[in-house]
Structure formats: structure tokens, C-alpha cells
Design a protein around this motif. Structure first.
Motif, PDB file in Angstrom:
ATOM      1  N   ASP A  43       6.786   2.592  -2.986  1.00 19.99           N
ATOM      2  CA  ASP A  43       7.216   2.624  -4.383  1.00 19.99           C
ATOM      3  C   ASP A  43       8.686   2.233  -4.435  1.00 19.99           C
ATOM      4  O   ASP A  43       9.432   2.477  -3.478  1.00 19.99           O
ATOM      5  N   VAL A  51      -1.306   2.502  -5.937  1.00 20.77           N
ATOM      6  CA  VAL A  51      -2.485   2.554  -5.069  1.00 20.77           C
ATOM      7  C   VAL A  51      -3.226   3.877  -5.266  1.00 20.77           C
ATOM      8  O   VAL A  51      -4.449   3.900  -5.374  1.00 20.77           O
ATOM      9  N   ARG A  52      -2.463   4.970  -5.368  1.00 21.74           N
ATOM     10  CA  ARG A  52      -3.136   6.261  -5.584  1.00 21.74           C
ATOM     11  C   ARG A  52      -3.846   6.318  -6.936  1.00 21.74           C
ATOM     12  O   ARG A  52      -4.934   6.866  -7.050  1.00 21.74           O
ATOM     13  N   TYR A  77       0.628   6.887   0.084  1.00 21.70           N
ATOM     14  CA  TYR A  77       0.372   5.609  -0.587  1.00 21.70           C
ATOM     15  C   TYR A  77       1.288   5.475  -1.808  1.00 21.70           C
ATOM     16  O   TYR A  77       1.722   6.469  -2.387  1.00 21.70           O
ATOM     17  N   SER A  78       1.513   4.245  -2.228  1.00 21.13           N
ATOM     18  CA  SER A  78       2.308   4.013  -3.436  1.00 21.13           C
ATOM     19  C   SER A  78       1.575   4.598  -4.644  1.00 21.13           C
ATOM     20  O   SER A  78       0.357   4.797  -4.617  1.00 21.13           O
ATOM     21  N   GLU A  79       2.338   4.876  -5.689  1.00 20.64           N
ATOM     22  CA  GLU A  79       1.768   5.501  -6.876  1.00 20.64           C
ATOM     23  C   GLU A  79       0.622   4.659  -7.438  1.00 20.64           C
ATOM     24  O   GLU A  79      -0.437   5.173  -7.783  1.00 20.64           O
ATOM     25  N   THR A 135       0.823  -1.214   0.000  1.00 18.48           N
ATOM     26  CA  THR A 135       0.000   0.000   0.000  1.00 18.48           C
ATOM     27  C   THR A 135       0.859   1.268   0.000  1.00 18.48           C
ATOM     28  O   THR A 135       0.481   2.266  -0.613  1.00 18.48           O
ATOM     29  N   THR A 168      -5.233   3.874  -8.489  1.00 18.47           N
ATOM     30  CA  THR A 168      -6.331   2.908  -8.633  1.00 18.47           C
ATOM     31  C   THR A 168      -7.345   2.970  -7.491  1.00 18.47           C
ATOM     32  O   THR A 168      -8.355   2.281  -7.543  1.00 18.47           O
ATOM     33  N   MET A 169      -7.089   3.806  -6.494  1.00 16.41           N
ATOM     34  CA  MET A 169      -7.910   3.722  -5.281  1.00 16.41           C
ATOM     35  C   MET A 169      -9.362   4.138  -5.477  1.00 16.41           C
ATOM     36  O   MET A 169     -10.227   3.754  -4.687  1.00 16.41           O
ATOM     37  N   ASN A 220      -6.248  -3.179  -9.769  1.00 14.97           N
ATOM     38  CA  ASN A 220      -5.339  -2.757  -8.688  1.00 14.97           C
ATOM     39  C   ASN A 220      -3.920  -2.521  -9.186  1.00 14.97           C
ATOM     40  O   ASN A 220      -3.139  -1.846  -8.525  1.00 14.97           O
ATOM     41  N   ARG A 236      -8.668  -3.577  -0.165  1.00 17.27           N
ATOM     42  CA  ARG A 236      -8.649  -3.628  -1.626  1.00 17.27           C
ATOM     43  C   ARG A 236      -7.385  -4.321  -2.116  1.00 17.27           C
ATOM     44  O   ARG A 236      -7.414  -5.172  -3.016  1.00 17.27           O
TER      45      ARG A 236
END
Lengths: 411, 411
Positions: free
Chosen positions: A122, B18-19, B14-16, A119, B21-22, B143, A273
Motif C-alpha cells: 500500500d 487485494v484484501r 496483502y495490500s488493502e 499484492t 477484492t480477494m 481487482n 489473480r
């Protein structure tokens, strides 16, 4: 048709991160340690007769009786649903005021840490860790192709002043700040030390100031044999900076491999998710059924008695048997003692001789992201019986004695 | 101190991926479907009295008796180890010649697919899927921030000619070729159709020519009620292009959520590394114990009897009750029938009326990465009893009748 070189099987199709990290070394000598015919002080495992076989069987019986056709269905029945409540109630007992919407149940603590990584991380991000730290967590962080910086640990746990200095320096130099700081605050793996309450507070201030997440991993916190528990970092967390990971592996059994994460609701939604599938409904229901009527608390009390006896025996045995020049930590709980051998001894080099003498341990170097820890070893009192502890420490002492460059006859 | 806007909680950390696709939408109407007081033809669940509660309990008893202190330990005992052999033996029965080194056990099929994604997918990669396809897989692919292209399905499964054309076009135009092609070859979710043997062969040729991986997901293959099974894609795979996912969720129970992947040994090593933690030793041992003495095979035979009865009843009921203009697939196995409503009917719009009439289904649009499938619905015969199937189809027929724009009195 493309002209990719395909002599590597499917490797050229792997994701970039997997290709970057696939050659990372994993536990050099692990196999020889695992398979050795010697007292296994290497294993951070619960002792064999601690497992609640009969109780889990009757919990399964109760579950099937109560739930009938729901126990094995997708989603499960009321018991499966209620696991989050079981977790919330016990978190409250430890000062963490949370709701079931702030809980994400996982397939063990390792999967929980991995979900946090997936989550937040990177490739190229920075992660701060204790040095030494849990080798399983190091292995996970490495999978994400991040930069890992380790900070010393002393008798009060992670050296938070050193962390503060590094953050200030990085900030002043415009260098990357960490995304995560990973800590095992209670009975730290491998050193056994506990992070002081003051340092916990300070860490949260730093997280707020420098905008990072504290990943609090607390598998051993309930296994305390002396002293009072400092509040969990998550209990002190006013700003949602702490993400707390825990597990039933040490309080019920590793074989049921069920963990959880406590975090802000919006972050839990992302964990739900990202961490596809979720924990099996049967296992969730089984743990709820097992935990009923105070059975979990009684089990923990009983475990503490068994572990305390082993911890005491190991410290006594070290005191009695180890040659001078060896030092060790004195943990108030958990599974581990952290040993420093006399100068000139390399723990990885000593290992084959120690195995010949009749004991295994984990070399300290396993617990560092860099090449530190060569004089160190982790020994666990959790897995073997008190007489075996004596036997193992005797074997370790003889291996150390044989390897010590200048042995003085008198001590 | 940095000057990031932090009003979003931890979101900016958040990782790229995750951002990116969230905000993806998940199952619009799912909650209203799940909670409806109506015959649940929406659920792709096993029928309740199919669950082996008693057999699993006695398997747990046998496991604890045989393994003693090992059953709940890290790694487990011989039964936990032997699960890979249980899987290999059954793969061989289906024509897949593999060893235990080519098996990775997972926390269910969803976790297996996710592990494949994590190993192979970079953001921006292309994934080919059947259109329609399993919505859970679509959710996983989303995701990973990949481009998803869907290809039609006909009575012989995925339209492999269309796939071949698209590959040739992309190749000629220098456009990205897919990394993965995801297929459910047997009793496809949601259509119920089976991919022909010829198309399986052709797909493997295309994978070799255009350098992609075939992700074969086969949860339903053993639940066949008519006809002979075409060989699994993995059984035809001479070049290691196929990665096969399977699960015990449909042959034992969803509540134990245990799946596996069959792939080349070098790829399995990466799955082992990427999919941290692994399946709990207790569950692995339990399944081995349960599967002994042909019990698993007998259970599958019995399930097939129960499902065949339901499949037959649903097809009869559709034939008897549905108004003209509605068509449906006639599956030889699995759980699902794919319905096409008369022109002018939108399955998502019809759903509230259908629920009022007393039935739920999943709108076809749930199974597409784009906006297709509006006239379609997936109905499952797996979960409810034969009389409930009649009741549900009657309700569906009345909702369709009420919604059909021009009702002719005669048919």
C-alpha cells in the motif's frame, strides 16, 4: 460538468499513486551510457555468443511437432503445462521442496517483483532493501509510493544486525515495520557478494518476529564459479515468510523473458489473480521443450565456464592495471564487480572522462535510494570478451589516474 | 513485536485493495465447462488449423539469421525495435494517425487493459462498461476495487443515450463521474454487435464534457466478414480521450500473447513506467519477422474466410434447428453469437443438461457485473469445425426443447 483543470491532458485522471510517483527520476545518465562508443562494462547482459539460437529453434521445431495445433492456442498444450514441473524439479535440486501449486510463472523477474509489490504494498508502506541494490527493483518500489530504507552490505551480504537493530527501534518507537524486505542473496547486484547461511537463518527469524515478507530475488544463484552454495532462503523457510523470485533470463536468454515466483499456495492464488494474462503459452512450451534431456543443465555448465573466464580476467586486470587507492569486490559468481574509487573521485562526475577514455560503467549512486554510493561503480564482466575486459579496465584505470587529486609516482 | 492475528498466513500483509477484492467470485462453472466432453461452443478460441506453426518457425529462422546474437539479448535487435513501426503502419491503415512514441507494447490485451487500470484507477472510482461485457475485463476491474456500472447494448452497440443520461444525472446530483468507460466497439464480446459511427462520435463528446477516458478494446475489428468498418474511436479522437487496446492474439495466435496500447505520448510514458519489464525482445522480433512481406495481411484474409464460413454455418444452423422463442444476434465479424433462450429458461441451470446433450456455452450471467443475463448465452463459432457447429447447435436445440416449459407442437 466538473471544473477540473484539464490543461495537463489526462494526468488529473491518473491514479493517486501514479500522480505521486510520476516525476521520480529514472537513471539520469543512462542514455549517454547506453549509446557511448566505449567498452560497455555498464551492461549486466550475457555475452553475445552465449545465446542458444540454434537450440531454441530446434526446441520450437520439436514443440510444434509434438503439440501441433495446441502449441499456439490459449493455454497451450502439455509442454506449456509442464513448465511448472520443470521449475519445481530444479527448485528441488536447490533444496526447495515445493509443488506446482506453489509456482506462479511471470513475464520475467521484473514482472515477478512487480506482482509481489502489487499484492503486498500500500502507499506509505515501508520496504527494506540492501544499500546498494538492483536499480530496477528500486524503480518498481518507487512506483508504489512506499518508504524505502536501505541497509549496508558487507563481505557476507546484507548487514542483518543493522536490520535487527532498526526493527527493534521501530518496534519500540511504534514506528511502521516493513511489509517487505528485498534481498538478492547470491552474487548480489551490484556488489557481487553472497549472504552467509547464518544471516539467511537470522533474517527468517526476524521476518517471523516482526511479521514481514522476505522477497528473495535470485537471478544469479546458478552462475557460481567458486565455493559451495548456501541454501536458498526459501529452502530454510519453515513458516512461509519467503517469497522467491527467479528467471530464465540468465540461464537461457533475456529475450525469452520468463520468470517465476515460489510462495505458499494461498499467496500464489493472489498472484494468479493480480498478474493478469499470464505468460504466453508458446514461450512456456518452448522453454519446456528446450529444457528437455538435461539441455538446460548443460547450458548452465557451459555458461559458468564462459563467465568464470571473464570474472578471472576482470579481477586480474583490476589487480594489474588499477592505480592504488581503488578497491573492488571479488565475487564467487554472477556478473558484477563493485569498485570503490580513491577518495575525492565522484563516479558520476568521472563517467564522461571514462567514456572518453573508452569504457562505460554504472555509477554507484544508481543503486541507492538515497545519495550514497558516489565513490562507487558497478562494472560487469558478463557481457564483453576477455580482451575487451582488459581494454575497458585499462581505460578505467587511466580515467581514475587522471582524476586522482594527488598522484604519487611510486606505488 | 506486533499483535496482529497471523493465523491467515500472509493475508494480513496483502495490500488493502487485494484484501478487499480477494474473495470476488471467478467464473463459477468454468471448470466444468472447460473439461466437458461436448462440442465447445463456449471457447472464444481460434480454430486449430488457423495457427501459423510453419510460418512462425521460418520467421524465427529468419530472425536468428538476420539478428544473430541480438535476437535473444535484452532489448533485442532491429526487428524487436521495429514492432512499434509494424503496429503504427497498421493503425494508419485503419485511420489512426500515430507515431511509435504513442505505442506501448504489452504481454497481450489483458495485460494492456490491466496497465490502463493500474495507471488510472483508484479504489472507489467508477468504471462504465457495456452490459454485457467481456468477463476478463470485468475480472480486472474488480481487482481494482472500483464501482462498475453497466449500460445496455442494442443492435448498434452500447446505448450511448443511456450513458449520457446517467452522466447528466450523476453530474447534477454531485455523484462520482466515471474515470473510464470500457467498450468493445467491433463485434462486441459477447453480443457480436458493432457500435455505430454516430455513437462513437457522441461517446467522444461525452468523454470530453464529463472528463473521462474511453478505453477502446478492439481485438476483433480486423475479422470482418460483411459490411464496411466504422472508424475506430481512436481515429475520431481529437482530444486524446481515447486509449486504444489491441492484440495479435486473434490475427496471429493467442500463444504469442502480444498486445499494445495507442494513447497520447505522455500517457504512454506512464504505461512504460507502470508496466514493468515489457514484452520479451524475442517475441517482438518474431512478430516483426512474421509480419514482413504482407504475410500478416494474407493471414488475416485467410482467417476471415475460415471464420465467415463458420459464422454462416452457425446462423444457418440456429435458423434450422432452434425451437421457436429463441433469438440471436447476427454479427458481421468476430467470434460470437449472443442467444436469448425462451422465457422461463435460465442459462446457468440449463448448462448441465446442455453438456449432457453434447454442447457447452457460456451463460450470459458471466458477462454482467450484476445479476442480469440469466436467459442469455454466448456461443462461439470461432473454434470448432462447421460440422461440429451443426452438432453443437443440434444439442443446444434439444436441451432448450427439453427445458421449454410449454412446448407447442406447431410453429
Amino acid at each position: 460538468m466538473d471544473d477540473t483543470d484539464r490543461s495537463d491532458g489526462l494526468e488529473h485522471l491518473y491514479s493517486e499513486t501514479v500522480r505521486e510517483t510520476m516525476d521520480g527520476s529514472v537513471y539520469g545518465a543512462w542514455r549517454s551510457i547506453r549509446d557511448a562508443d566505449a567498452v560497455p562494462l555498464s551492461f549486466g547482459f550475457p555475452y553475445p555468443d552465449s545465446f542458444p539460437n540454434g537450440e531454441l529453434l530446434s526446441a520450437a521445431e520439436s514443440l510444434f511437432e509434438a503439440e501441433g495445433d495446441c502449441a499456439l492456442q490459449y493455454g497451450g498444450g502439455e509442454h506449456a503445462d509442464a513448465l511448472s514441473t520443470v521449475i519445481v524439479d530444479r527448485a528441488r535440486d536447490r533444496g526447495i521442496d515445493c509443488t506446482t501449486a506453489e509456482i506462479h510463472v511471470t513475464n520475467g523477474a521484473t514482472n515477478a517483483i512487480d506482482t509481489v509489490c502489487q499484492t503486498f504494498l500500500d502507499p506509505g508502506d515501508t520496504v527494506f532493501v540492501e544499500a546498494p541494490t538492483f536499480m530496477g527493483a528500486l524503480r518498481l518500489f518507487r512506483n508504489y509510493d512506499v518508504d524505502i530504507e536501505g541497509f549496508d552490505v558487507d563481505g557476507d551480504g546484507l548487514d542483518v544486525d543493522a536490520v535487527a537493530d532498526a526493527l527493534a527501534e521501530r518496534d519500540a518507537a511504534g514506528e511502521p515495520l516493513p511489509t517487505l524486505l528485498y534481498t538478492i542473496p547470491n552474487f548480489h547486484n551490484p556488489t557481487g557478494v553472497t549472504l552467509s547461511a547464518e544471516r539467511r537463518e537470522r533474517l527468517l527469524e526476524l521476518a517471523e518476529t516482526y511479521d514481514f515478507v522476505i522477497l528473495e530475488d535470485d537471478p544469479y544463484g546458478q552462475l557460481r564459479y567458486d565455493g559451495a552454495e548456501p541454501p536458498p532462503i526459501k529452502a530454510l523457510d519453515g513458516s512461509g515468510r519467503a517469497v522467491r523470485v527467479n528467471t530464465f533470463s540468465k540461464t537461457i536468454a533475456p529475450g525469452i523473458r520468463t520468470g517465476w515466483i515460489v510462495a505458499e499456495e494461498s499467496t500464489i492464488e493472489q498472484f494468479d489473480r493480480v498478474n493478469a494474462g499470464g505468460e504466453p503459452s508458446f514461450t512456456r512450451g518452448l522453454i519446456t521443450s528446450y529444457a528437455a534431456d538435461g539441455r538446460l543443465e548443460r547450458a548452465v555448465d557451459k555458461l559458468c565456464v564462459g563467465y568464470e573466464e571473464r570474472r578471472d580476467r576482470m579481477l586480474e586486470s583490476l589487480e594489474t592495471r588499477m592505480p592504488p587507492g581503488t578497491t573492488w569486490s571479488e565475487p564467487d559468481g554472477g556478473f558484477f564487480v563493485w569498485v570503490e574509487f580513491p577518495e575525492g573521485i565522484d563516479a558520476e562526475e568521472l563517467l564522461p572522462d571514462a567514456i572518453d577514455a573508452g569504457v562505460t560503467y554504472l555509477p554507484g549512486s544508481f543503486f541507492y535510494a538515497d545519495d550514497r554510493g558516489t565513490r562507487r561503480a558497478r562494472i560487469s564482466f558478463s557481457h564483453v570478451s576477455p580482451p575487451e575486459i582488459d581494454e575497458g579496465i585499462e581505460a578505467l584505470a587511466s580515467a581514475v589516474r587522471a582524476a586522482t587529486p594527488t598522484v604519487e609516482a611510486d606505488d
